[in-house]
Design a protein around this motif. Sequence first.
Motif, PDB file in Angstrom:
ATOM      1  N   SER C 203       0.832  -1.200   0.000  1.00  0.00           N
ATOM      2  CA  SER C 203       0.000   0.000   0.000  1.00  0.00           C
ATOM      3  C   SER C 203       0.870   1.256   0.000  1.00  0.00           C
ATOM      4  O   SER C 203       1.902   1.320   0.657  1.00  0.00           O
ATOM      5  N   ARG C 204       0.428   2.257  -0.716  1.00  0.00           N
ATOM      6  CA  ARG C 204       1.123   3.551  -0.708  1.00  0.00           C
ATOM      7  C   ARG C 204       0.532   4.500   0.328  1.00  0.00           C
ATOM      8  O   ARG C 204       1.001   5.620   0.481  1.00  0.00           O
ATOM      9  N   TRP C 205      -0.524   4.051   1.024  1.00  0.00           N
ATOM     10  CA  TRP C 205      -1.205   4.950   1.964  1.00  0.00           C
ATOM     11  C   TRP C 205      -0.259   5.360   3.093  1.00  0.00           C
ATOM     12  O   TRP C 205       0.316   4.501   3.765  1.00  0.00           O
ATOM     13  N   GLY C 206      -0.093   6.635   3.261  1.00  0.00           N
ATOM     14  CA  GLY C 206       0.763   7.143   4.330  1.00  0.00           C
ATOM     15  C   GLY C 206       2.215   7.293   3.947  1.00  0.00           C
ATOM     16  O   GLY C 206       3.038   7.648   4.783  1.00  0.00           O
ATOM     17  N   ILE C 207       2.550   7.010   2.684  1.00  0.00           N
ATOM     18  CA  ILE C 207       3.906   7.277   2.197  1.00  0.00           C
ATOM     19  C   ILE C 207       3.862   8.626   1.484  1.00  0.00           C
ATOM     20  O   ILE C 207       3.033   8.834   0.594  1.00  0.00           O
ATOM     21  N   VAL C 208       4.728   9.544   1.884  1.00  0.00           N
ATOM     22  CA  VAL C 208       4.772  10.849   1.220  1.00  0.00           C
ATOM     23  C   VAL C 208       4.995  10.590  -0.265  1.00  0.00           C
ATOM     24  O   VAL C 208       5.966   9.939  -0.653  1.00  0.00           O
ATOM     25  N   ALA C 209       4.060  11.055  -1.089  1.00  0.00           N
ATOM     26  CA  ALA C 209       4.079  10.687  -2.500  1.00  0.00           C
ATOM     27  C   ALA C 209       5.141  11.465  -3.265  1.00  0.00           C
ATOM     28  O   ALA C 209       5.313  12.662  -3.078  1.00  0.00           O
ATOM     29  N   PHE C 210       5.836  10.753  -4.134  1.00  0.00           N
ATOM     30  CA  PHE C 210       6.735  11.394  -5.093  1.00  0.00           C
ATOM     31  C   PHE C 210       6.063  11.266  -6.462  1.00  0.00           C
ATOM     32  O   PHE C 210       5.524  12.235  -6.983  1.00  0.00           O
ATOM     33  N   ALA C 211       6.057  10.055  -7.028  1.00  0.00           N
ATOM     34  CA  ALA C 211       5.382   9.846  -8.306  1.00  0.00           C
ATOM     35  C   ALA C 211       4.419   8.675  -8.129  1.00  0.00           C
ATOM     36  O   ALA C 211       4.835   7.519  -8.069  1.00  0.00           O
ATOM     37  N   SER C 212       3.139   8.984  -8.044  1.00  0.00           N
ATOM     38  CA  SER C 212       2.142   8.007  -7.612  1.00  0.00           C
ATOM     39  C   SER C 212       2.092   6.743  -8.461  1.00  0.00           C
ATOM     40  O   SER C 212       1.788   5.678  -7.949  1.00  0.00           O
ATOM     41  N   SER C 213       2.356   6.866  -9.755  1.00  0.00           N
ATOM     42  CA  SER C 213       2.205   5.690 -10.617  1.00  0.00           C
ATOM     43  C   SER C 213       3.436   4.790 -10.553  1.00  0.00           C
ATOM     44  O   SER C 213       3.471   3.755 -11.213  1.00  0.00           O
ATOM     45  N   LEU C 214       4.446   5.199  -9.790  1.00  0.00           N
ATOM     46  CA  LEU C 214       5.706   4.460  -9.750  1.00  0.00           C
ATOM     47  C   LEU C 214       6.125   4.050  -8.337  1.00  0.00           C
ATOM     48  O   LEU C 214       6.800   3.036  -8.164  1.00  0.00           O
ATOM     49  N   ASP C 215       5.755   4.839  -7.335  1.00  0.00           N
ATOM     50  CA  ASP C 215       6.225   4.611  -5.969  1.00  0.00           C
ATOM     51  C   ASP C 215       5.838   3.223  -5.458  1.00  0.00           C
ATOM     52  O   ASP C 215       4.681   2.821  -5.569  1.00  0.00           O
ATOM     53  N   GLN C 216       6.777   2.520  -4.895  1.00  0.00           N
ATOM     54  CA  GLN C 216       6.502   1.259  -4.195  1.00  0.00           C
ATOM     55  C   GLN C 216       7.435   1.121  -3.002  1.00  0.00           C
ATOM     56  O   GLN C 216       8.617   1.481  -3.087  1.00  0.00           O
ATOM     57  N   ALA C 217       6.911   0.612  -1.907  1.00  0.00           N
ATOM     58  CA  ALA C 217       7.733   0.329  -0.731  1.00  0.00           C
ATOM     59  C   ALA C 217       8.398  -1.030  -0.907  1.00  0.00           C
ATOM     60  O   ALA C 217       7.871  -1.900  -1.610  1.00  0.00           O
ATOM     61  N   GLY C 236       0.242  -6.489   1.208  1.00  0.00           N
ATOM     62  CA  GLY C 236      -1.162  -6.838   1.438  1.00  0.00           C
ATOM     63  C   GLY C 236      -2.100  -5.788   0.888  1.00  0.00           C
ATOM     64  O   GLY C 236      -1.741  -4.610   0.788  1.00  0.00           O
ATOM     65  N   HIS C 237      -3.280  -6.242   0.543  1.00  0.00           N
ATOM     66  CA  HIS C 237      -4.271  -5.331  -0.015  1.00  0.00           C
ATOM     67  C   HIS C 237      -4.692  -4.310   1.032  1.00  0.00           C
ATOM     68  O   HIS C 237      -4.865  -4.630   2.204  1.00  0.00           O
ATOM     69  N   ASP C 238      -4.883  -3.082   0.577  1.00  0.00           N
ATOM     70  CA  ASP C 238      -5.302  -2.001   1.474  1.00  0.00           C
ATOM     71  C   ASP C 238      -6.445  -1.239   0.809  1.00  0.00           C
ATOM     72  O   ASP C 238      -6.268  -0.632  -0.237  1.00  0.00           O
ATOM     73  N   ALA C 239      -7.599  -1.285   1.423  1.00  0.00           N
ATOM     74  CA  ALA C 239      -8.775  -0.629   0.853  1.00  0.00           C
ATOM     75  C   ALA C 239      -8.630   0.896   0.821  1.00  0.00           C
ATOM     76  O   ALA C 239      -9.428   1.584   0.192  1.00  0.00           O
ATOM     77  N   LYS C 240      -7.602   1.423   1.486  1.00  0.00           N
ATOM     78  CA  LYS C 240      -7.410   2.873   1.491  1.00  0.00           C
ATOM     79  C   LYS C 240      -6.572   3.355   0.308  1.00  0.00           C
ATOM     80  O   LYS C 240      -6.371   4.546   0.137  1.00  0.00           O
ATOM     81  N   ASP C 241      -6.062   2.404  -0.483  1.00  0.00           N
ATOM     82  CA  ASP C 241      -5.248   2.754  -1.649  1.00  0.00           C
ATOM     83  C   ASP C 241      -5.918   2.155  -2.885  1.00  0.00           C
ATOM     84  O   ASP C 241      -5.982   0.943  -3.041  1.00  0.00           O
ATOM     85  N   SER C 242      -6.404   3.025  -3.762  1.00  0.00           N
ATOM     86  CA  SER C 242      -7.127   2.556  -4.949  1.00  0.00           C
ATOM     87  C   SER C 242      -6.242   1.776  -5.902  1.00  0.00           C
ATOM     88  O   SER C 242      -6.740   1.095  -6.788  1.00  0.00           O
ATOM     89  N   THR C 243      -4.914   1.879  -5.762  1.00  0.00           N
ATOM     90  CA  THR C 243      -4.021   1.148  -6.660  1.00  0.00           C
ATOM     91  C   THR C 243      -3.402  -0.062  -5.959  1.00  0.00           C
ATOM     92  O   THR C 243      -2.448  -0.653  -6.451  1.00  0.00           O
ATOM     93  N   SER C 244      -3.950  -0.402  -4.798  1.00  0.00           N
ATOM     94  CA  SER C 244      -3.452  -1.569  -4.079  1.00  0.00           C
ATOM     95  C   SER C 244      -4.122  -2.824  -4.648  1.00  0.00           C
ATOM     96  O   SER C 244      -5.335  -2.878  -4.795  1.00  0.00           O
TER      97      SER C 244
END
Lengths: 105, 484, 498
Positions: C203-217, C236-244
């Motif tokens: 999930s990208r939720w709560g990660i300060v965004a740089f480039a949304s279509s590319l960022d991954q933890a 894991g899937h996160d309902a708070k991130d539409s791209t999760s």
Amino acid sequence: MSLDKDTIRKIAFLARIRVPEDALDGLAGELSNIIGWVEQLNEVDTEGVEPMTSVADMDWPRRDDEITDGGRAQDILANATDPEPAPGGEDGNGGGFFTVPKVVE
Amino acid sequence: MTYLISGESGDWEVVIGLEIHAQIVSEAKLFSGAATAFGAAPNTQVSLVDAAMPGMLPVINEHCVAQAVKTGLGLKAKINLHSVFERKNYFYADLPQGYQISQYAEPIVGEGTVILDMPDGETREIGIERLHMEQDAGKSLHDQDPKRSFIDLNRSGIALMEIVSKPDLRTPEEAGIYLRKIRTILRYLHTCDGNMEEGSMRADVNVSVRHPGEDLRTRTEIKNVNSVRFVMQAIEYEAERQVEAYESGEDVVQETRQFDSTKGETRPMRAKEFAHDYRYFPDPDLLPLVLSQDLVDHIATLIPEMPDEIKQRFMADFGLSANDSGVLVADMDTADYFEEVANGRDPKQAVNWVTGNLFGALKKAGLPIAESPVPPESLGELLDLVEDGTISGRMAKEVFEEMMATGKDAADIVEEQGLEQITDGAEIEAFVDRVIAENQDQAADVRNGKEKTIGWFVGQVMQATGGKANPKMVNELLRKKLSG
Amino acid sequence: MTAFPELSIAAAGKGLEAGDFTAEELTRACIEALESGRDLNAFITETPDIALDRAKASDARRADGRAAGPMDGIPIAIKDLFCTEGVLTTAGSHILDGFTPAYESTVSANLKDSGAVMLGKTNLDEFAMGSANVTSYYGPVKNPWKGPGGKDLVPGGSSGGSAAAVAGGLCPGAIGTDTGGSIRQPASFCGIVGMKPTYGRCSRWGIVAFASSLDQAGPLTRTVEDAAIMLGAMAGHDAKDSTSAPIDVADFSAGLGEGVKGMKVGIPKEYTLDGMPAEVEALWRQGMDWLKGQGAECIDVSLPHTKYALPAYYIVAPAEASSNLARYDGVRYGLRVEGSTLDDMYEATRGEGFGDEVRRRVLIGTYVLSAGYYDAYYRQAQKVRTLIARDFTEAFEQVDVLLTPTAPSAAFAIGEKMDDPVAMYLNDVFTVPASMAGLPAISVPAGLDGDGLPLGLHLIAKPFDEVTLFRAASALEQAAGFDAKPGARPSTPQGGAS
């Protein structure tokens, strides 16, 4: 494409980033260099190619129409510069305002 | 209906297009779980997403999507199964993300049509260009502090539909009728409450003028007009202003203006140093919105009978005029009310009672029809009492007033106050006989051919019965008794 | 015995389970290592109190027989791009001065739930924009490996603090984020394992965004096995991130040690660059031989649009960043520089709050999205991106994984490549294509260059096929047998218990 000082000034205002006058020339050179380099993309024949919208090709989650958040003005305002409590809202979650320099409309 | 402004260079026609921003009826916001209710304390209906905290992400509210589709179907418009949310980038104090999530190149709803019911009973078709979904911004308060503006984000992120008309409107009145019609449609669909005072509906008005037959000229956009009357006033003022400009050799500048309702004039918004450049691009936090035809078909089954259809049906089934029908269907509750009253009764009577006595009484009481102290079934019973002769038409008006005041049923009032019409021939005959006996001189006049005095006798008998005697029977009896 | 903080996660987990030591002992050793390793400038914020609390809680759970899994009690470092509840979160930027979130990012929350112990927040390039960790407002991070003559080297970026912390023996694992190579390239520079999962896996939720279509933890660890363990706790899937991705977390360790017999390994010919150092190319060949030696089949493949990935990335990422960073406006959090008008305040705040590289990228992004240029730049770049993704899809019809170098060179000296942004961007030339296609990829330390500095090899797999990726990576790791350690840091003693 080479970017001149006026263009830098214009996009810097669009981005609301103050660039000191004496930095404009240097920045114009750097950005022109980068833009010149990315322009090699023009070599690629993209006739009929759809632009990518996302690498994630899936059914995305949607939310139900339920209230699951809010009522946390204290959290929302906690990091703000110079917030203003709402009348009667001094105790935290009774609400408050963010503030900015006065806007004349 | 023509509306032309005459100038020295000839007549000018006004070309108007409306962009209506309508707040979608929903519990929660478009991309967050915060509430949408009106009037909460500042920043208490704000989620981390609405405040654009770092790392927060939007997740779409499915119900809002369904509402937009429903509205599109109600506007007889094309539903796009694939639509895209984009970011509209600009800086403003009440726009925390620095961009508004909106739809641009690919909106959820395409072209549709709206039918206007003109006062002369004619109809006019206005094209819908598109409908797209977007987030509302927050609210800035500029008058609370000498040096600062205050920002409340409660509205930030609330779901809006922007309904864009084609430039098909030609008069201020048409624009007003169009705005009202859209509001009617949205209310029928329960997709927007249409409450302009609370800001749940507002319009940007595009105005230009031209000589009839010319190509379109430069238009100006009057932003955020929040009542039907102001929309009409703003157009009138702006059209005149543009005509004057052209007539005096000036040009009209493409700009955004605001309407000052106290002065009744439009003026340019504060000039920006650079024109806006919104830098739209698809929002990478949201995948394209893909709908299934099944879902759209399902939503179609939820669409109620719409005002245009009801209007046709009222005209066909009840024989109403286009005008009466139009008035009744403008509000869904009124149409429902009327239909309940009219069913199985004389429709003309029903129209008269609903649009006459009822509307008047509700207006006086300041109540919407849904909260009428006289429910439709009660009004229907009152009409039945008139129809079966239990009470006279005149008596019915008094009974109605009593019903409005007390909420009691017509029959109860009639019974309690003994207002039943006397239709028993013997009883009436007794009254007639007594009145004749007491007025022998006048009776002689009648017998000697003084016809007019019969009317006097009717009055006397009615008075004697407290107005309850059936006037027709009284008349007949008098004629019979005095003819020989 | 190996110094506590230099244990692998797997080994530390076994020790905890066996009762050889407690999470508190392990954590205290890491805290000491952090203190003695401060010369690296790997951390922006150390959180020893939180760490000890969580370590004690972990010990209590274990004593109760309720240990949460292989991460329970393991001290880790968190890139300061993840929002952490009640803990300063800076993104390496002046503009987030004093920002303390009231929320915890999904990934760091998942790790917390798995029992992992947060030691602190690691340094990074400002807003994750950089390949050398030299753009942080909090100063550059030093690579624990030293150059000739003891010269200070960059750790790579942007997750340079996380990489240096793991490589420098301050903690057994750390999390980073990877937009165009920000986990893999510093892993290569620091001689550790760095893994970027499939876009949508974390999930990208709560990660300060740089480039949304590319960022991954993703994880930075010392072993491939550790990376698989850690990712298991992050994903894991996160309902708070539409791209999760609504996909269950796989057992990422499932293929470890199974070898690569019969696996088809693609060798993309376009990754041979003019002027690539001979030792990088030699290591790549060595990597092919290692895999072949274990029964894999190496197949030449073509990814014809490879050379366009980097320029396309430098349109797409800055464009998204220019919009993502618009929220840093001095109103709701972070720095505000007062101004007489609203615009004045915005311009002053953002002018002072952003460093040079962030300013450069925001301006580039603003320019390529502006009226009249959108089609020529942004739209064209996204079309090229479609072609890049298509290249990979076609290659993966023939092969299971792709093998390439991770970076075109080993770590360079702090201060180098500073005046030529494009030269700096070329650091990511091998990592960016997989990012553009959203594919999982990993860098495995595989050898040393002539100066004795580490070099990584890079594997790329199909979407959501992390199991195969880890399987191939562990085979590569085994064959390479990389066991070099950074030399003793000159002015600081070796930290940690022993």
